[in-house]
Write an enzyme that holds these catalytic residues in place. Sequence first.
Site, PDB file in Angstrom:
ATOM      1  N   HIS A  37       0.843  -1.204   0.000  1.00  0.00           N
ATOM      2  CA  HIS A  37       0.000   0.000   0.000  1.00  0.00           C
ATOM      3  C   HIS A  37       0.877   1.252   0.000  1.00  0.00           C
ATOM      4  O   HIS A  37       0.610   2.216  -0.704  1.00  0.00           O
ATOM      5  CB  HIS A  37      -0.881   0.027   1.259  1.00  0.00           C
ATOM      6  CG  HIS A  37      -1.828  -1.130   1.378  1.00  0.00           C
ATOM      7  ND1 HIS A  37      -1.708  -2.088   2.350  1.00  0.00           N
ATOM      8  CD2 HIS A  37      -2.924  -1.479   0.655  1.00  0.00           C
ATOM      9  CE1 HIS A  37      -2.678  -2.974   2.239  1.00  0.00           C
ATOM     10  NE2 HIS A  37      -3.435  -2.640   1.221  1.00  0.00           N
ATOM     11  N   LYS A 151      -0.755  -6.745  -7.766  1.00  0.00           N
ATOM     12  CA  LYS A 151      -1.100  -7.878  -6.906  1.00  0.00           C
ATOM     13  C   LYS A 151      -2.526  -8.362  -7.194  1.00  0.00           C
ATOM     14  O   LYS A 151      -2.806  -9.559  -7.207  1.00  0.00           O
ATOM     15  CB  LYS A 151      -0.951  -7.433  -5.446  1.00  0.00           C
ATOM     16  CG  LYS A 151      -1.678  -8.230  -4.412  1.00  0.00           C
ATOM     17  CD  LYS A 151      -0.865  -9.395  -3.988  1.00  0.00           C
ATOM     18  CE  LYS A 151      -1.611 -10.398  -3.154  1.00  0.00           C
ATOM     19  NZ  LYS A 151      -2.761  -9.933  -2.411  1.00  0.00           N
TER      20      LYS A 151
END
Length: 290
Positions: A37, A151
């Site tokens: 993140h 991802k």
Amino acid sequence: MLLFKKVVDLKHYLAKEKRAGKSIGFAPTMGALHAGHRSLVERSQAECDLTVCSIFVNPAQFNDPKDLEKYPRTERQDIRLLNQAHCDVLFLPDVTQMYPDGHKMSKQFTFGLLDKTMEGASRPGHFAGVAQAVWRLLDIVAPDVLYMGQKDFQQVSIVASMLQQMQSAVRLIMCATIREPDGLAMSSRNVLLSTTARQRAPLLFHILEMVRLKMKNHLPADLKLEAIHSLRKGGFEPDYFEIVDGHTLQAVQTFEQAEFVVACVAAKLDGIRLIDNIILKRIGAEDAPV
Ligand code: AMP
């Protein structure tokens, strides 16, 4: 970092910043933040004047209530990580702020075959829920650039399609997957793994790497079989292993047939569902997200 919980307050603030000519980068998340993140936030920081990160565990995208219940929530730690990453704004809405009219989808999108395969096939309603949240967040934040991780490769495809259907000018950037030193893709779910499962987990990435090494001399269908066999041997319960055209997400018969080929996998380990993927081949349009 400024923290907003109310849509109206965030909109006011961002409108002022936009009037001042600032470009807005946006990274939507479900919290339990990690270096993956953080990489989205840092990329936005490097490319935009103002970075907004949202944390919202979106109930609409969980088809399994147990999965939603055990999804990790680490708000204090998340705020610390975002401060360290010099994020400008955190949007932390509750469900009533996100969905004032309840969960019903206010906007319909059609994804053709993109949401019928892999995650879409395994998790009914998942991508409709993702689209609902991303659509709502884009309406609130109205960013110039949207940062998402490779991802969740299929999610990037879905959002790219959604932006196209909306004729949106938002630029979508797909950021590389950040991994642990042993190769395991960082994921909020990794903390749920037992010690032994955590030790086994990197096999997922090693199998993807095995496919990359063997793709010169083998057919996708044979490598798929080998991958599934290796996963089972390693204690995983495979959900799917697919070698797909990165644009259509349909399985390829040969590696030559497409210019963009991605190997995608989902498997359960000790009841925890992990996903990963690697790009095996990409010719041209490297700067396009998908
Ligand atoms: P999530 O909080 O899992 O919904 O993820 C929020 C965003 O972070 C999505 O765009 C993900 O694809 C991205 N992301 C999650 N894990 C990683 C990772 N290991 N590397 C890069 N991006 C990631």
